[in-house]
Design a protein around this motif. Structure first.
Motif, PDB file in Angstrom:
ATOM      1  N   ALA A  47       0.830  -1.207   0.000  1.00 59.99           N
ATOM      2  CA  ALA A  47       0.000   0.000   0.000  1.00 59.99           C
ATOM      3  C   ALA A  47       0.863   1.254   0.000  1.00 59.99           C
ATOM      4  N   GLY A  48       1.983   1.220   0.735  1.00 63.26           N
ATOM      5  CA  GLY A  48       2.867   2.379   0.778  1.00 63.26           C
ATOM      6  C   GLY A  48       3.478   2.715  -0.573  1.00 63.26           C
ATOM      7  N   LEU A  49       3.721   1.678  -1.379  1.00 63.51           N
ATOM      8  CA  LEU A  49       4.294   1.909  -2.702  1.00 63.51           C
ATOM      9  C   LEU A  49       3.294   2.552  -3.649  1.00 63.51           C
ATOM     10  N   GLN A  50       2.016   2.287  -3.450  1.00 66.36           N
ATOM     11  CA  GLN A  50       0.988   2.710  -4.399  1.00 66.36           C
ATOM     12  C   GLN A  50       0.271   3.994  -3.989  1.00 66.36           C
ATOM     13  N   MET A  51       0.328   4.352  -2.711  1.00 63.45           N
ATOM     14  CA  MET A  51      -0.457   5.481  -2.222  1.00 63.45           C
ATOM     15  C   MET A  51       0.176   6.812  -2.598  1.00 63.45           C
ATOM     16  N   ALA A  52      -0.630   7.844  -2.618  1.00 63.63           N
ATOM     17  CA  ALA A  52      -0.123   9.202  -2.802  1.00 63.63           C
ATOM     18  C   ALA A  52       0.494   9.681  -1.491  1.00 63.63           C
ATOM     19  N   ALA A  53       1.553  10.473  -1.607  1.00 63.31           N
ATOM     20  CA  ALA A  53       2.242  10.953  -0.416  1.00 63.31           C
ATOM     21  C   ALA A  53       1.361  11.914   0.374  1.00 63.31           C
ATOM     22  N   VAL A  54       1.430  11.813   1.700  1.00 63.53           N
ATOM     23  CA  VAL A  54       0.704  12.713   2.598  1.00 63.53           C
ATOM     24  C   VAL A  54       1.718  13.533   3.385  1.00 63.53           C
ATOM     25  N   PRO A  55       1.327  14.672   3.939  1.00 64.74           N
ATOM     26  CA  PRO A  55       2.259  15.449   4.758  1.00 64.74           C
ATOM     27  C   PRO A  55       2.781  14.618   5.929  1.00 64.74           C
ATOM     28  N   LEU A  56       4.004  14.890   6.311  1.00 70.87           N
ATOM     29  CA  LEU A  56       4.657  14.130   7.373  1.00 70.87           C
ATOM     30  C   LEU A  56       3.820  14.057   8.634  1.00 70.87           C
ATOM     31  N   ARG A  57       3.206  15.169   9.014  1.00 69.24           N
ATOM     32  CA  ARG A  57       2.469  15.235  10.279  1.00 69.24           C
ATOM     33  C   ARG A  57       1.249  14.308  10.304  1.00 69.24           C
ATOM     34  N   GLU A  58       0.766  13.879   9.163  1.00 69.54           N
ATOM     35  CA  GLU A  58      -0.360  12.954   9.147  1.00 69.54           C
ATOM     36  C   GLU A  58       0.060  11.536   9.521  1.00 69.54           C
ATOM     37  N   ALA A  59       1.362  11.270   9.453  1.00 66.50           N
ATOM     38  CA  ALA A  59       1.839   9.913   9.716  1.00 66.50           C
ATOM     39  C   ALA A  59       2.766   9.813  10.914  1.00 66.50           C
ATOM     40  N   LEU A  60       3.358  10.936  11.329  1.00 64.96           N
ATOM     41  CA  LEU A  60       4.368  10.883  12.386  1.00 64.96           C
ATOM     42  C   LEU A  60       4.299  12.138  13.228  1.00 64.96           C
ATOM     43  N   ALA A  61       4.133  11.952  14.526  1.00 67.95           N
ATOM     44  CA  ALA A  61       4.050  13.099  15.444  1.00 67.95           C
ATOM     45  C   ALA A  61       5.414  13.753  15.625  1.00 67.95           C
ATOM     46  N   ALA A  62       5.409  15.054  15.863  1.00 65.77           N
ATOM     47  CA  ALA A  62       6.644  15.793  16.061  1.00 65.77           C
ATOM     48  C   ALA A  62       7.208  15.524  17.450  1.00 65.77           C
ATOM     49  N   PRO A  63       8.525  15.539  17.594  1.00 57.25           N
ATOM     50  CA  PRO A  63       9.119  15.436  18.934  1.00 57.25           C
ATOM     51  C   PRO A  63       8.841  16.702  19.728  1.00 57.25           C
ATOM     52  N   THR A  64       8.721  16.562  21.026  1.00 61.39           N
ATOM     53  CA  THR A  64       8.393  17.704  21.876  1.00 61.39           C
ATOM     54  C   THR A  64       9.507  18.052  22.856  1.00 61.39           C
ATOM     55  N   GLY A  65      10.577  17.255  22.874  1.00 63.83           N
ATOM     56  CA  GLY A  65      11.680  17.517  23.792  1.00 63.83           C
ATOM     57  C   GLY A  65      12.706  18.453  23.200  1.00 63.83           C
ATOM     58  N   GLY A  66      13.825  18.566  23.891  1.00 64.19           N
ATOM     59  CA  GLY A  66      14.900  19.429  23.440  1.00 64.19           C
ATOM     60  C   GLY A  66      15.895  18.687  22.567  1.00 64.19           C
ATOM     61  N   PRO A  67      17.027  19.341  22.262  1.00 66.92           N
ATOM     62  CA  PRO A  67      18.055  18.704  21.429  1.00 66.92           C
ATOM     63  C   PRO A  67      18.507  17.370  22.017  1.00 66.92           C
ATOM     64  N   GLY A  68      18.713  16.406  21.144  1.00 69.47           N
ATOM     65  CA  GLY A  68      19.170  15.091  21.585  1.00 69.47           C
ATOM     66  C   GLY A  68      18.081  14.152  22.038  1.00 69.47           C
ATOM     67  N   THR A  69      16.820  14.608  21.996  1.00 66.01           N
ATOM     68  CA  THR A  69      15.705  13.746  22.396  1.00 66.01           C
ATOM     69  C   THR A  69      15.022  13.184  21.153  1.00 66.01           C
ATOM     70  N   ILE A  70      14.153  12.221  21.385  1.00 68.61           N
ATOM     71  CA  ILE A  70      13.472  11.553  20.275  1.00 68.61           C
ATOM     72  C   ILE A  70      11.973  11.616  20.484  1.00 68.61           C
ATOM     73  N   GLY A  71      11.244  11.737  19.380  1.00 67.98           N
ATOM     74  CA  GLY A  71       9.794  11.798  19.442  1.00 67.98           C
ATOM     75  C   GLY A  71       9.158  10.424  19.488  1.00 67.98           C
ATOM     76  N   PRO A  72       7.850  10.363  19.534  1.00 68.89           N
ATOM     77  CA  PRO A  72       7.152   9.075  19.590  1.00 68.89           C
ATOM     78  C   PRO A  72       7.336   8.295  18.301  1.00 68.89           C
ATOM     79  N   PRO A  73       7.382   6.963  18.395  1.00 68.20           N
ATOM     80  CA  PRO A  73       7.513   6.142  17.186  1.00 68.20           C
ATOM     81  C   PRO A  73       6.236   6.186  16.365  1.00 68.20           C
ATOM     82  N   PRO A  74       6.309   5.828  15.100  1.00 65.55           N
ATOM     83  CA  PRO A  74       5.089   5.810  14.278  1.00 65.55           C
ATOM     84  C   PRO A  74       4.137   4.721  14.746  1.00 65.55           C
ATOM     85  N   ALA A  75       2.854   4.996  14.655  1.00 65.50           N
ATOM     86  CA  ALA A  75       1.873   3.962  14.964  1.00 65.50           C
ATOM     87  C   ALA A  75       2.054   2.808  13.987  1.00 65.50           C
TER      88      ALA A  75
END
Length: 269
Positions: A47-75
Motif C-alpha cells: 500500500a505504501g508503494l501505491q499510495m499518494a504521499a501525505v504530509p509528514l504530520r499525518e503519519a508521524l508526530a513531532a518530537p516535543t523535547g529538546g536537542p538530543g531527544t526523540i519523538g514518539p515512534p510511528p503507529a
C-alpha cells in the motif's frame, strides 16, 4: 471390548495423547497468528508503494523535547506510509550504517538529517552506496549533498531494534543499526521517532545511490507450519485410536483370517 481403556495405563496414554495434540494445535494457532501479522505487514508495504504521499504530520508526530531527544515512534498502522516533507540536509551529522547488503554486495546506507522549519529533524535514508576500495568497512566516497531546501518523498520506517554502538569516524557517525534512540543523543536537535526511506527527491538524488529494497515477510512459510502442526495433532489422535483398536482385537482373540494367496506359495518339491 474397550474396557481396557479405563485402566490407569491406557488413561495415562490417552492423557499424554491429548496433551500432545493440544500443544500441536496451539503451535499451529501461534503460527497462524504470525502468518496473519506478516500478511498485514506485506499489505502495508504494498500500500505504501501505491499510495499518494501525505504530509509528514499525518503519519508521524513531532518530537516535543529538546536537542538530543526523540519523538514518539510511528503507529503500527502508519509504518510504510508514503510522506512528503521539506527541509535542509545537515551534512555535519551524516550517519553511515555499515554492513548493509544490496544486490549481494556489502556497503553502507547513508542517513542524513533533514532539518525542518520548526527546528526538528527527520533522518532520511538516502540509499545504499558501496565502500571505497580497501574493504567492506572502508568509508565510501560521499557524493555531494544538495544545499538549500530539499523536498523528499519516502516511506516511514520504525527504528530498528537491538543494541548498536554509535561512533564518529573521520567526521561521520557510524553504526550497524538504524537505532533512533541511540542516534538521537548524537544530534543537536529533537529527532523524530521514525525515519524516512527515500523514494524521490527534489533536487534529484545522486545516481550513485541505490534504492534500499523493502523485503516482504515470508508469510507462506508460517502458513506451511500451521498445516504441519495441525496434521501432526490429528495424526497423534488417529494413532491412539489405531493402537487402541489393535489392542481391542488382540484381547478379543481376533486374528487376520484373510485367505492366503496360494499363488505366492513356493511350488512343492
Amino acid at each position: 471390548m474397550y474396557r481396557f481403556l479405563l485402566t490407569p495405563r491406557w488413561l495415562g496414554i490417552l492423557a499424554l495423547t491429548l496433551v500432545a495434540a493440544t500443544v500441536m494445535v496451539l503451535l499451529g494457532n501461534w503460527q497462524l497468528d504470525r502468518y496473519r501479522g506478516r500478511t498485514a505487514i506485506n499489505e502495508q508495504i504494498d500500500a505504501g508503494l501505491q499510495m499518494a504521499a501525505v504530509p509528514l504530520r499525518e503519519a508521524l508526530a513531532a518530537p516535543t523535547g529538546g536537542p538530543g531527544t526523540i519523538g514518539p515512534p510511528p503507529a503500527e498502522e502508519r509504518t510504510y506510509t508514503r510522506v512528503t516533507l521539506t527541509g535542509r540536509y545537515d551534512t555535519d551529522n551524516i550517519v553511515l550504517v555499515r554492513g548493509r547488503t544490496v544486490d549481494s554486495k556489502v556497503g553502507f546506507e547513508v542517513l542524513t538529517p533533514l532539518v525542518l522549519t520548526d527546528g526538528t529533524a527527520v533522518l532520511v535514508d538516502r540509499g545504499w552506496i558501496p565502500p571505497a576500495p580497501g574493504g567492506a568497512l572502508a568509508q565510501p566516497e560521499m557524493p555531494a549533498t544538495p544545499a538549500g531546501d530539499v523536498t523528499v518523498e519516502g516511506r516511514i520506517r520504525a527504528s530498528e531494534s537491538g543494541d548498536a554502538k554509535v561512533s564518529r569516524r573521520d567526521g561521520q557517525l557510524e553504526s550497524r543499526r538504524i537505532s533512533l534512540p541511540q542516534l538521537a543523543p548524537q544530534l543537536p536537535y529533537p529527532l523524530h521517532g521514525g525515519y524516512v526511506l527515500l523514494d524521490e527527491q527534489t533536487p534529484a538524488a545522486d545516481p550513485v545511490f541505490k534504492a534500499v529494497p523493502v523485503g516482504h515477510a515470508n508469510n507462506w512459510q508460517n502458513l506451511g507450519y500451521v498445516v504441519q502442526w495441525w496434521i501432526f495433532g490429528a495424526m497423534t489422535v488417529v494413532g491412539f485410536g489405531w493402537i487402541a483398536r489393535r489392542e481391542a482385537r488382540r484381547l478379543a482373540g481376533v486374528t487376520d483370517d484373510r485367505p492366503r494367496d496360494r499363488a505366492a506359495d513356493p511350488s512343492p518339491a
